[in-house]
Design a protein around this motif. Sequence first.
Motif, PDB file in Angstrom:
ATOM      1  N   THR A  94       3.410  -4.540  -4.036  1.00  0.00           N
ATOM      2  CA  THR A  94       2.311  -5.328  -3.486  1.00  0.00           C
ATOM      3  C   THR A  94       2.545  -6.812  -3.767  1.00  0.00           C
ATOM      4  O   THR A  94       3.520  -7.188  -4.416  1.00  0.00           O
ATOM      5  CB  THR A  94       0.976  -4.929  -4.132  1.00  0.00           C
ATOM      6  OG1 THR A  94       1.063  -5.164  -5.539  1.00  0.00           O
ATOM      7  CG2 THR A  94       0.663  -3.457  -3.913  1.00  0.00           C
ATOM      8  N   GLU A  95       1.623  -7.619  -3.310  1.00  0.00           N
ATOM      9  CA  GLU A  95       1.684  -9.077  -3.467  1.00  0.00           C
ATOM     10  C   GLU A  95       2.092  -9.496  -4.886  1.00  0.00           C
ATOM     11  O   GLU A  95       3.030 -10.244  -5.077  1.00  0.00           O
ATOM     12  CB  GLU A  95       0.290  -9.626  -3.109  1.00  0.00           C
ATOM     13  CG  GLU A  95       0.091 -11.105  -3.306  1.00  0.00           C
ATOM     14  CD  GLU A  95       0.844 -11.912  -2.257  1.00  0.00           C
ATOM     15  OE1 GLU A  95       1.036 -11.389  -1.142  1.00  0.00           O
ATOM     16  OE2 GLU A  95       1.240 -13.053  -2.584  1.00  0.00           O
ATOM     17  N   ASP A 138      -1.714  -0.974  -8.876  1.00  0.00           N
ATOM     18  CA  ASP A 138      -0.896  -2.083  -9.356  1.00  0.00           C
ATOM     19  C   ASP A 138      -1.577  -2.698 -10.569  1.00  0.00           C
ATOM     20  O   ASP A 138      -2.679  -2.299 -10.935  1.00  0.00           O
ATOM     21  CB  ASP A 138      -0.601  -3.114  -8.253  1.00  0.00           C
ATOM     22  CG  ASP A 138      -1.852  -3.828  -7.765  1.00  0.00           C
ATOM     23  OD1 ASP A 138      -2.797  -3.974  -8.562  1.00  0.00           O
ATOM     24  OD2 ASP A 138      -1.891  -4.243  -6.594  1.00  0.00           O
ATOM     25  N   GLY A 143       1.342  -0.027  -5.545  1.00  0.00           N
ATOM     26  CA  GLY A 143       0.409  -0.183  -4.436  1.00  0.00           C
ATOM     27  C   GLY A 143       0.046   1.128  -3.758  1.00  0.00           C
ATOM     28  O   GLY A 143      -0.868   1.185  -2.933  1.00  0.00           O
TER      29      GLY A 143
END
Lengths: 616, 165
Positions: A364-365, A433, A390
Motif C-alpha cells: 500500500t501507499e 498494513d 494491504g
Amino acid sequence: MHLTSPEALKRLKSQLVRQRKENKSVITVCAGTGCVACGCAAVSAAFREALKENHLEEKVEIKTTGCHGFCERGPLVVMRPEGIFYQRVKPADAKQIVEKTIKQGKVIEKLLYRDPQTKQLLTYEKDIPFYNKQERLIFGMNGHMDPTSIQDYITLGGYQALGRVLVSVHPDEVIEEVKKSGLRGRGGGGFSTGRKWASCRQAEGEPKYIICNADEGDPGAFMDRSLLEGNPHAVVEGMIIGAYAIGSHDGYVYVRNEYPLAVKNLNIALAAAREYGLLGADILGSGFSFDITVSRGGGAFVCGESTALMASLEGKIGEPRAKYIHTVECGLWEKPSTLNNVETWANVPTIIEKGADWYRKIGTENSKGTKVFALTGKVNNTGLVEVPMGIPLREIIFDIGGGILDGRAFKAVQTGGPSGGCLPESALNLPVDFDTLTEAGSMMGSGGLIVMDDRTCMVDVAKYFIHFLLEESCGKCVPCREGLRQLHEMLEEISRGEGGVGTLDGIERLCSVMEQGSLCALGRSAPNPVMSTLRYFRDEYLAHLEAHRCPAGVCKALINYSVIEENCTGCVVCKRACPAEAITGEKNQVHKINSEICTRCGICLAVCKFDAILVE
Amino acid sequence: MTLPRAPLQQILTKYPPKESSLIMVLQDVQDAYRHLPLELLVEVAKALEVPKAKVIAVATFYKAFSLEPKGEVEIRVCRGTACHVRGGLLIMDEFKRLLGIEEGETTSDGKYTLEAVNCVGTCAMAPVVVVNDTYYGSMTVNKLNRILRATKSSKTADAAREETE
Ligand SMILES: Cc1cc2nc3c(=O)[nH]c(=O)nc-3n(C[C@H](O)[C@H](O)[C@H](O)COP(=O)(O)O)c2cc1C
Ligand code: FES
C-alpha cells in the motif's frame, strides 16, 4: 571452496544451475519444527529406504527443506518438478509414493489435499487456495532448498545481490535504495529501515554493530523461527549488505533459546558462508570484512525490546533503558548499533536484487512489500502465510485460512501479540498494513494472527495477556510493574463477576497512566489488549459484571456444566475421565453432573464424542 | 555433595573470559548440570571477573535458568496465545493433577519437572507440549495419558510418539 570475487560466485552459480538442470526428480520433505513434531524424520528415512529398494537413489533426490507454511497438514511432501502435493504423509506411505508416483507417474489420491469448500481433490501445490492466494517473496525459497546447503541457496540466485553491491554500489546508494523501497521494520514498530541505517552510518563512534532480532517473543508468532530454520542465508546475506552500507564489521544474531533448530541451521549457514568467502575477512575479495556471532537468549520477552536486547548481549540482565539517545547512536557497548528483525533482514537481498522500484509496486501507499503472518487459533488452515501488505484480514482468515474451525462463528482476531489488540468482525475488511491496524487500536507487531471463535471469552483473553505481561515485566519502572498487577486483579474480579461498572472506569484510567508513564514500549503498549477488547466487546465485560454471565462459557466462576440428555448415549467416557468424580450414571443411561462437586475443568467436554456436554 | 568440575572447566575454555560471555556460559552450565548450582556460579564469577551479585542477578532474571535441579523428564506445556485459545490450560491442569505438582516444580522422586513456556514456535499445531526435546502437537487429554505412560517406561522419543499417534 573459497570464492575470491563476485565473478567467481557467478561462475559457481551457473555451474550449479547447469548441474541441476540435467538433474532428476526431487522429493521434498518439509522439516520445519512443525513437521518435525509430526514425525517427518521417519518419513525421510522411509523414502531413503524405499528408493534404495527400488535402486533409484541415483535418479531421485530427497531434499529436506525448511517450513513450507502449511503446518496444519504436515508432514508435507512435494514431488518436484511436477509439484504434486502430498499431505499428512506417514512413513508407511513412502513405499507407495516411490512405486506409484515416481515409477509409474500415478497420483495417490488418499494423500491429496481436499479443498474443504469445493470438496475437490487437488493434485498440485499451486492449485491449493492456501498457497495460491499468497505472494511468497521472502518465504517462497523455503520449499525449494535444503537450508543446510549453501549451494542450494546459491543455485537459486543467493548472494548475487551481495556480490554486486560489494563491487559496484556505494554504501550511500545502498541506503538510498533501501529508503526508496519503503521497507519498514517487521519486528513491530514499523520504522523505516533505510532511515535507521542512514542515522547509524552518520553516527559518530567506532566500531558500529549490526544486530538481528530473532527473539520472537510474541507468543503465537513463528515466522522468524521458520525463516532462520528454512532460509538462514537470506538473513545472513541481508545482514552483510546492511553491514557494508552502514560500515560495520561485527554482527550479532540474538535467538530465542526455545529455537534449537534455528540456532543449529544458522550456525551451519555461517560456517558455510565463511568457507565460501562470503563472511569473515575480505569478503569476495572486496576488502570488506564482516562476521556474525550467534547469541542465545535467556528466555525473557522484554529482551526483544532493543535496549534490553543489547543489555542482554552484553551479558547483563535484560532491562530496557530510556531512549533519549537512540540506539543507532549509542547502543551495544554504547556504540552506534542497527537492530532489525529477522524478516526485515531477509527482505534486503530481494530489494537489492530486484530494485526499489519493483519492490515499491507491492503493498500500500505507506506499507510496502509483503508480510509473513502466523495464522493460528480457531481457523482451519493454520500455518505461515505471506501476503502483500494491504490485503483485507477477511481474505487471510477465510480464503487462505479456510474459515473458522468446526464451522463456528468468527468472533475476533488478535494481532500484534501482547502489545496488540483484538479486532472484531466489523474490522475484517480493513487492509492489513502498519497504519490501519494501529488506527483500529491494535498493531501489526511481528505478525501473529490468532483467530478466535464464539467460545473464546474476551475478558479471559485480556486477562491472559495482562498475566503474560505481568510475568514478563522486568520491574524496573513503577507504572508497568504495579499497573499490570492492579490491572490483572481487576480483570480477575470481572471474570468472577465481581466489581461494578466502576471497575471499567478504573481500568481505563489506569491504562492511560501506563501508556504515558512507562519506561519502554512493553508497559506503554500493555493496555492495548484490554483497551481494544473494551472498545469492541464492552457488552461482554458488562455481561460478566451485571448479569454475572460469561457468554463464551470460559470464566469458571460464572459457568455450569450439564449433560444434554438427548445427546448423551451413556457411554461412561466422561464419567471415567472426570477427576472430581462429579459425574454419575450407569452405562447406557443418561449421565448427570453434580455442579456442587464439579470443578469446571472441562475434561468431560474434551472427551465427549456426542456433543452431550453443555456449558453455560 | 561436590559436583564434577570437568564440564565446567570445558565450558569456560569455550568463551572469552569477559562479562559478555556470562549468559552463554550459564546456558551451557544449565545444560550440563540441569541447573545452576550455587557453588559453580561462584566459580563462573571468578573466571569471568564479574561480581558474584551480577552473576546471581542474571541467573535469577532469565527463565532459561533454574537454581533447582530439573527432573529427568522435563515437561514444558506451551501457554502461548495460540495454545491458550485452543485449550492449553486444560492440558496444564491435567499434568498438574496427574503429577501432583504445580507449575515450575519437580516431583519428589526427581523424575518429572513441569513447566510453562511462552510459545515454542509450533503454534499451528496448538496445543503443544514439549517433553525433553520431543514436540507433541494437537494435544488431548488422552494423548497426555499416553505420553506419561510412555515416559514412565523410559522409551525413546520415537517409540513414545508412535504410541501416542
Ligand atoms: C516488549 C517488546 C518486545 C519486542 N520483541 C520483539 C521481538 O521479539 N522481535 C523483534 O524483532 N522485535 C521485537 N520488538 C521490537 C524491537 O524493539 C525493535 O523495534 C525491532 O527489533 C527493530 O527491528 P525492525 O525495525 O526491523 O522491526 C519488541 C519490542 C518491545 C517493546
Ligand atoms: S502458542 Fe503454543 S507453540 Fe506458539
